[in-house]
Design an enzyme around this catalytic site. Sequence first.
Site, PDB file in Angstrom:
ATOM      1  N   THR A 112       0.829  -1.205   0.000  1.00 19.00           N
ATOM      2  CA  THR A 112       0.000   0.000   0.000  1.00 19.00           C
ATOM      3  C   THR A 112       0.860   1.250   0.000  1.00 19.00           C
ATOM      4  OG1 THR A 112      -1.662  -1.147   1.302  1.00 19.00           O
ATOM      5  CG2 THR A 112      -1.737   1.242   1.385  1.00 19.00           C
TER       6      THR A 112
ATOM      7  N   ARG B 203     -11.923 -10.106  -1.401  1.00 17.97           N
ATOM      8  CA  ARG B 203     -11.584  -9.473  -0.119  1.00 17.97           C
ATOM      9  C   ARG B 203     -11.228  -7.991  -0.324  1.00 17.97           C
ATOM     10  NH1 ARG B 203      -6.972  -6.505   2.001  1.00 17.97           N
ATOM     11  NH2 ARG B 203      -6.933  -6.810   4.251  1.00 17.97           N
TER      12      ARG B 203
ATOM     13  N   GLY C 175      -9.817  -4.581   1.924  1.00 17.65           N
ATOM     14  CA  GLY C 175      -9.264  -4.106   3.187  1.00 17.65           C
ATOM     15  C   GLY C 175      -9.809  -2.733   3.513  1.00 17.65           C
ATOM     16  N   ASP C 176      -9.029  -1.994   4.269  1.00 15.83           N
ATOM     17  CA  ASP C 176      -9.445  -0.660   4.711  1.00 15.83           C
ATOM     18  C   ASP C 176      -9.221   0.431   3.670  1.00 15.83           C
ATOM     19  OD1 ASP C 176      -6.680  -1.257   4.982  1.00 15.83           O
ATOM     20  OD2 ASP C 176      -6.411   0.494   6.261  1.00 15.83           O
TER      21      ASP C 176
ATOM     22  N   THR D  93      -2.046   1.951   7.051  1.00 14.06           N
ATOM     23  CA  THR D  93      -1.529   0.792   6.334  1.00 14.06           C
ATOM     24  C   THR D  93      -1.404  -0.350   7.336  1.00 14.06           C
ATOM     25  OG1 THR D  93       0.230  -0.028   4.878  1.00 14.06           O
ATOM     26  CG2 THR D  93       0.903   1.501   6.593  1.00 14.06           C
TER      27      THR D  93
ATOM     28  N   GLY E 245      -5.844  -4.464   7.200  1.00 15.25           N
ATOM     29  CA  GLY E 245      -7.020  -3.643   6.958  1.00 15.25           C
ATOM     30  C   GLY E 245      -8.231  -4.028   7.784  1.00 15.25           C
TER      31      GLY E 245
HETATM   32  C1  SD4 Z   1      -5.253  -3.798   3.266  1.00 17.43           C
HETATM   33  N1  SD4 Z   1      -4.247  -1.981   4.478  1.00 17.43           N
HETATM   34  O1  SD4 Z   1      -5.730  -4.106   2.194  1.00 17.43           O
HETATM   35  C2  SD4 Z   1      -4.118  -2.797   3.290  1.00 17.43           C
HETATM   36  C3  SD4 Z   1      -2.831  -3.562   3.236  1.00 17.43           C
HETATM   37  C4  SD4 Z   1      -1.591  -2.789   3.476  1.00 17.43           C
HETATM   38  O2  SD4 Z   1       0.664  -2.655   3.178  1.00 17.43           O
HETATM   39  O3  SD4 Z   1      -1.550  -1.716   4.021  1.00 17.43           O
HETATM   40  N2  SD4 Z   1      -0.489  -3.322   3.055  1.00 17.43           N
HETATM   41  O4  SD4 Z   1      -5.613  -4.298   4.323  1.00 17.43           O
END
Ligand code: SD4
Length: 347
Positions: free
Chosen positions: A206, A234, A236-237, A257, A260
């Site tokens: 990310t 899926r 994430g955040d 980051t 998530g």
């Molecule tokens: C997620 N927050 O999809 C992201 C992943 C992430 O470095 O930050 N990776 O959950």
Amino acid sequence: MNQMNRRGFINLSSLGITSFSIPNFIAKESTESIKPLVASTWDAGINANAAAWKVLVAGGTALDAVEQGVMVTEDEIGCCVGLAANPDRDGHVTLDASIMDHQYNCGSVAFLERIKHPISVARRVMEKTPHVMLVGEGAQQFAIAEGFPLESGALSPDAQKAYDNWLKTSTYRPIINVERVSQPHQNDAAFAAPKRFANGDWNHDTIGMVALDKFGNLSGSCTTSGAGFKMRGRLGDSPIIGAGLYVDNEVGAVVATGQGEDVIRVAGASAVVEWMRQGKSPKEACRLVVEKINKIKKEKAATIQVCFVAINKKGEHGAFALHNGFNYAVQTQEGSKLLESSFISIV
Ligand code: SD4
């Protein structure tokens, strides 16, 4: 989570300790009060900030800066953001992104395939539709209608190698941002894949960016491939406004980051903004939300990483992470620097 991490992890909340002093050698966040300013997650943020900075010093807006900044990372070959990233467990790269300006306008895309710049599609969602979020096929259709080229969908050679390796065991263990790549798990293909990110050194997927422009306006962006070998579908955040990204121009801008799922359950970025509204510094605000996640996760906090980067209206910046190893890049008139984030655990 290696042995060092397990042994070294101190769950302060379980001891009833809710605040503690950060050793000076890691408390490097600045309290300078200047604009413009741009801050991004991880070391990839250095290049991304440079592009954002060009926009900011030319008198451009924070919104343009945070879009153009993270596009650099989306383009980087061998980076974990964008189409060269690891695929989901069915072998498809699916991307999420979000963007927010200084007037509560926001846009996001999720589960987007074969489009190179999800951040720009997110911006179009914000500017050209009555919606905030488009996902999957609909997001792709919208992108194509907006003139974004449909890319091939083939995995990059490195991602193909990583996926083939992962398929040997198909172990799904969504542990994000904890392992140092130079110390991969032995006999664990799920951890072998991130070794390919030799430049980044860490398993992360990310980039999040927040900026303050010369007009005193804030904006933020976040773009990601999520988690390598995740379940198909899926999210994430990162594409969720209030979780992976939030901007309140009266107060500050925050990106997250890490794992998530655990950022979503505390509405992480929004929660950090609310602490800043109550007068906390960016670093303190980030720390309070990381501590909440630590408290909720109990011993499971040892197996995840969660990190926030925040800036406020005064141009102060700060970050906080659950574990060691998180860094963030800041660019101001004084130059570009990579700062180590403070953290709860000691590894
Ligand atoms: C997620 N927050 O999809 C992201 C992943 C992430 O470095 O930050 N990776 O959950």
